[in-house]
Design an enzyme around this catalytic site. Structure first.
Site, PDB file in Angstrom:
ATOM      1  N   SER A 195      44.839  34.813  39.179  1.00 52.35           N
ATOM      2  CA  SER A 195      44.887  35.960  40.087  1.00 52.35           C
ATOM      3  C   SER A 195      45.691  37.091  39.458  1.00 52.35           C
ATOM      4  O   SER A 195      46.471  36.895  38.537  1.00 52.35           O
ATOM      5  CB  SER A 195      45.485  35.548  41.435  1.00 52.35           C
ATOM      6  OG  SER A 195      46.771  35.014  41.273  1.00 52.35           O
ATOM      7  N   ASP A 196      45.458  38.305  39.969  1.00 54.43           N
ATOM      8  CA  ASP A 196      46.132  39.464  39.397  1.00 54.43           C
ATOM      9  C   ASP A 196      46.952  40.188  40.463  1.00 54.43           C
ATOM     10  O   ASP A 196      47.025  39.748  41.610  1.00 54.43           O
ATOM     11  CB  ASP A 196      45.126  40.399  38.714  1.00 54.43           C
ATOM     12  CG  ASP A 196      44.089  40.980  39.667  1.00 54.43           C
ATOM     13  OD1 ASP A 196      44.335  40.995  40.891  1.00 54.43           O
ATOM     14  OD2 ASP A 196      43.042  41.425  39.188  1.00 54.43           O
ATOM     15  N   ARG A 197      47.532  41.296  40.111  1.00 53.66           N
ATOM     16  CA  ARG A 197      48.396  42.041  41.029  1.00 53.66           C
ATOM     17  C   ARG A 197      47.632  42.654  42.193  1.00 53.66           C
ATOM     18  O   ARG A 197      48.226  43.053  43.183  1.00 53.66           O
ATOM     19  CB  ARG A 197      49.150  43.121  40.261  1.00 53.66           C
ATOM     20  CG  ARG A 197      50.178  42.507  39.303  1.00 53.66           C
ATOM     21  CD  ARG A 197      50.952  43.536  38.558  1.00 53.66           C
ATOM     22  NE  ARG A 197      51.646  44.420  39.492  1.00 53.66           N
ATOM     23  CZ  ARG A 197      52.346  45.476  39.136  1.00 53.66           C
ATOM     24  NH1 ARG A 197      52.457  45.788  37.856  1.00 53.66           N
ATOM     25  NH2 ARG A 197      52.944  46.228  40.029  1.00 53.66           N
ATOM     26  N   THR A 239      43.385  39.423  43.745  1.00 53.53           N
ATOM     27  CA  THR A 239      42.081  38.788  43.562  1.00 53.53           C
ATOM     28  C   THR A 239      42.030  38.147  42.174  1.00 53.53           C
ATOM     29  O   THR A 239      42.976  38.255  41.396  1.00 53.53           O
ATOM     30  CB  THR A 239      40.932  39.805  43.754  1.00 53.53           C
ATOM     31  OG1 THR A 239      39.689  39.092  43.784  1.00 53.53           O
ATOM     32  CG2 THR A 239      40.899  40.863  42.677  1.00 53.53           C
TER      33      THR A 239
END
Length: 137
Positions: free
Chosen positions: A15-17, A20
């Site tokens: 996941s990212d900032r 998602t």
């Protein structure tokens, strides 16, 4: 055409900032779908390679349909079909396991080659898979 469905949970590292999954993970998840499809068909991809059949990707198409974040459970439905005399197309549709909400879809096309990289025709045992017949040794 052969089809198989499996599940995968989004890991924290995927996941990212933005909350998602990171976009490059989609190709990795599609690989999971392909690997599980060949295993379910009775001959894991490692066995393909042991028999001298390689399947490098020569084309990929990705469509991002929605979000999936850490710990979401995904459903990967993968199908395999002929894309020529020496090519296979693996299509994967990824949805949220609980709701069926779309996350992503795409396909990869693979050339079938020998270990030296020369194209080979689709072997009979792969044709059985494509006809929906589970491989029996």
């Amino acid at each position: 055409m052969f089809s198989h469905t499996c599940q995968l949970r989004v890991r924290y590292s995927e996941s990212d900032r933005m909350g998602t999954f990171y976009n490059s993970r989609l190709l990795e998840w599609m690989e999971v779908g392909r690997s599980e499809l060949t295993r379910a068909a009775g001959k894991a991809y490692a066995e393909w390679e042991a028999e001298g059949v390689m399947a490098p990707i020569i084309e990929a198409n990705l469509k991002f349909k929605g979000r999936a974040g850490y710990d979401d459970l995904l459903c990967l439905e993968t199908t395999c079909e002929r894309a020529g005399r020496a090519r296979l197309k693996f299509q994967t549709v990824i949805t949220m396991a609980g709701t069926g909400k779309p996350v992503a879809e795409g396909f990869t096309i693979h050339a079938l080659t020998n270990p030296e990289g020369s194209p080979i025709r689709i072997p009979d045992w792969i044709n059985h898979l494509l006809n929906g017949e589970k491989y029996e040794q």
